[in-house]
Design a protein around this motif. Structure first.
Motif, PDB file in Angstrom:
ATOM      1  N   SER A 263     -25.402  -2.040  43.912  1.00  0.00           N
ATOM      2  CA  SER A 263     -25.019  -2.516  42.572  1.00  0.00           C
ATOM      3  C   SER A 263     -24.489  -3.942  42.614  1.00  0.00           C
ATOM      4  CB  SER A 263     -23.947  -1.583  41.983  1.00  0.00           C
ATOM      5  OG  SER A 263     -22.770  -1.615  42.777  1.00  0.00           O
ATOM      6  N   VAL A 266     -23.306  -6.416  36.977  1.00  0.00           N
ATOM      7  CA  VAL A 266     -23.981  -6.191  35.700  1.00  0.00           C
ATOM      8  C   VAL A 266     -24.840  -4.929  35.666  1.00  0.00           C
ATOM      9  CG1 VAL A 266     -23.988  -8.634  35.073  1.00  0.00           C
ATOM     10  CG2 VAL A 266     -25.909  -7.703  36.360  1.00  0.00           C
ATOM     11  N   GLY A 267     -24.895  -4.181  36.767  1.00  0.00           N
ATOM     12  CA  GLY A 267     -25.680  -2.956  36.782  1.00  0.00           C
ATOM     13  C   GLY A 267     -25.955  -2.492  38.197  1.00  0.00           C
ATOM     14  N   TYR A 268     -26.932  -1.595  38.325  1.00  0.00           N
ATOM     15  CA  TYR A 268     -27.252  -1.128  39.675  1.00  0.00           C
ATOM     16  C   TYR A 268     -28.760  -1.006  39.860  1.00  0.00           C
ATOM     17  CZ  TYR A 268     -27.591   3.634  37.621  1.00  0.00           C
ATOM     18  OH  TYR A 268     -27.926   4.745  36.869  1.00  0.00           O
ATOM     19  N   VAL A 304     -30.812  -0.803  36.499  1.00  0.00           N
ATOM     20  CA  VAL A 304     -30.186  -0.074  35.395  1.00  0.00           C
ATOM     21  C   VAL A 304     -28.937  -0.830  34.964  1.00  0.00           C
ATOM     22  CG1 VAL A 304     -29.226   2.131  34.638  1.00  0.00           C
ATOM     23  CG2 VAL A 304     -31.034   2.084  36.388  1.00  0.00           C
ATOM     24  N   GLU A 305     -28.843  -1.164  33.686  1.00  0.00           N
ATOM     25  CA  GLU A 305     -27.729  -1.973  33.194  1.00  0.00           C
ATOM     26  C   GLU A 305     -26.551  -1.149  32.685  1.00  0.00           C
ATOM     27  OE1 GLU A 305     -29.000  -4.826  30.356  1.00  0.00           O
ATOM     28  OE2 GLU A 305     -30.398  -5.826  31.726  1.00  0.00           O
ATOM     29  N   SER A 306     -26.724   0.154  32.500  1.00  0.00           N
ATOM     30  CA  SER A 306     -25.623   0.986  32.001  1.00  0.00           C
ATOM     31  C   SER A 306     -25.333   2.085  33.017  1.00  0.00           C
ATOM     32  CB  SER A 306     -25.985   1.615  30.649  1.00  0.00           C
ATOM     33  OG  SER A 306     -27.140   2.419  30.782  1.00  0.00           O
ATOM     34  N   SER A 308     -23.192   4.082  36.109  1.00  0.00           N
ATOM     35  CA  SER A 308     -22.592   3.737  37.391  1.00  0.00           C
ATOM     36  C   SER A 308     -23.557   4.057  38.515  1.00  0.00           C
ATOM     37  CB  SER A 308     -21.289   4.518  37.597  1.00  0.00           C
ATOM     38  OG  SER A 308     -20.865   4.467  38.934  1.00  0.00           O
TER      39      SER A 308
END
Length: 448
Positions: A263, A266-268, A304-306, A308
């Motif tokens: 990650s 800003v995302g993972y 993926v921006e949202s 965890s």
């Protein structure tokens, strides 16, 4: 004096004297809670007020750092160095350049460093430092001028037998080079052992760049072996994509694991084929790009921006980003997805509630003060090479790192058992083992 009351009074006084330093309170609470068996067995530690003395730094430095940006405008930041304990050797711990750095942050890191350094078995005290300076978006000239101003103030407190900083977040070999150059210029001494994390070309050690990431994987390997497992075939999730995360990905992959995700802020990133460590290094270290650039280069990778990174089902989780990034909700998600082991690559990345959730679920858990001790251990090896005016091969340095991490693991297990805990309770074992080595030195040296 009742030991429980003694520990509670120490913690209450710490909170009264240091209000608002929540991260320092968190780090101290975890350690103090585990020390009661040791204090009952060694009442001389209570009589000598070892716990109170350990919770109060020997010295705290706060200073201003004036510097000029590329437009010629004067900027001012605040610098810190907390020299926490010199019982076992010179103060040793990194410098962090990040806007979030304040005195409480540096104190929590320095307090953790005491126990981490003690666990390595090396002759190192504990300290930490940094500044609320953000290197992101700054030119090389701006970073150089900032580092020179920082060292102009801090040099008075440093020395290879006194206080030996290294890098941390925001401080890599470039910053260490600028800091060392200014130290050398001011003191007119080429004391190579005064700073670690140097380039191999001028006094650094092979494996220092990789040490923390490699070390956490070596510690994880030992943890898994106690349950008859290896890294072969394990699905691994790593948080972060900086130095520690990159080399944790590299070593875990080399030992047969499939690293599914990592990650950034800003995302993972998820790569079902397993993250390619060489491409990750190319994207992050050479190009300086964000993780979406990796996803664009691999057919089965996505960004993926949202959510965890800890939402990704895995066998092993390695939080390698920053403090308190993994909370109870994340921990419960990992437990639900049947995570088997968690090892901290960052400093205190798991909240107290997350650690409790892992312990309750029987998840193997390696705390940062043990699992990520490879970085400071290799810094000590760098100091050793500087003192003898030699440079070891990569293979020799890595072999020493692996041996130290095996010893740290064994020390945690043996200490936990000898003080009435479960052998797999690495938090308990690490806290007591680090405390005992430091406390014995403090008793021997008298009231200093």
């Amino acid at each position: 004096m009742d030991v429980t009351e003694h520990v509670e009074s120490v913690y209450a006084e710490l909170r009264r004297r240091d209000p608002g330093e929540s991260e320092f309170h968190q780090a101290a609470a975890e350690v103090l809670h585990d020390l009661e068996p040791a204090l009952r067995k060694h009442p001389e530690y209570v009589d000598a007020r070892i716990v109170e003395r350990l919770c109060e730094p020997e010295r705290q430095l706060v200073f201003r750092i004036p510097w000029t940006d590329d437009r010629g405008e004067v900027r001012v930041n605040r610098g810190f160095r907390v020299e926490f304990s010199s019982a076992l050797g010179p103060y040793k711990g990194g410098l962090r350049f990040h806007p979030s750095v304040d005195l409480g942050t540096v104190k929590f890191l320095g307090f953790e460093q005491i126990f981490k350094n003690a666990l390595t078995g090396m002759p190192l005290g504990g300290g930490k430092g940094g500044a609320d300076f953000d290197p992101k978006g700054k030119s090389d000239g701006e970073i150089m001028r900032f580092c020179q101003s920082f060292m102009t103030e801090l040099h008075r407190s440093l020395g290879e037998h006194t206080d030996v900083p290294a890098g941390d977040i925001g401080v890599g070999s470039r910053e260490i080079g600028y800091l060392f150059g200014q130290y050398k210029r001011i003191t007119n001494r080429h004391e190579a052992g005064t700073l670690t994390g140097k380039s191999v070309a001028w006094g650094g050690s092979h494996v220092r760049t990789e040490a923390t990431g490699y070390g956490v994987v070596y510690f994880l390997q030992e943890m898994l072996a106690t349950r008859g497992r290896s890294l072969e075939g394990q699905r691994v999730v790593v948080s972060g994509s900086g130095n520690v995360a990159i080399y944790a990905v590299e070593k875990a992959s080399a030992l047969g694991a499939t690293v599914l995700a990592c990650s950034d802020s800003v995302g993972y990133l998820v790569d079902e084929d397993g993250i390619d460590p060489e491409l990750l290094k190319e994207i992050r270290e050479v190009r300086g790009q964000r993780l979406p650039a990796y996803a664009e280069a691999r057919p089965n990778a996505r960004f993926v921006e949202s959510g965890s990174v800890f939402d990704v089902p895995c066998d092993v989780a390695l939080p390698c980003a920053t403090q308190n990034e993994l909370n109870r909700e994340h921990a419960l998600t990992l437990v639900k997805n049947e995570v088997f082991a968690v090892a901290e690559g960052a400093n205190m990345p798991c909240t107290a509630e997350a650690i409790e959730a892992f312990r309750e679920a029987g998840v193997l858990f390696g705390p940062g003060k043990a699992a990520n001790a490879g970085g400071v251990a290799t810094s000590a090896l760098e100091m050793q090479q500087n003192a003898s005016r030699e440079t070891w091969t990569f293979e020799r340095a890595e072999e020493r790192l692996a041996t130290i991490m095996r010893d740290v693991h064994a020390r945690c297990r043996a200490t936990a058992e000898s003080y009435g805990g479960a052998s797999h309770d690495y938090v308990f074992g690490a806290n007591i083992a680090g405390f005992l080595r430091t406390a014995d030195a403090m008793v021997a040296q008298g009231l200093v």
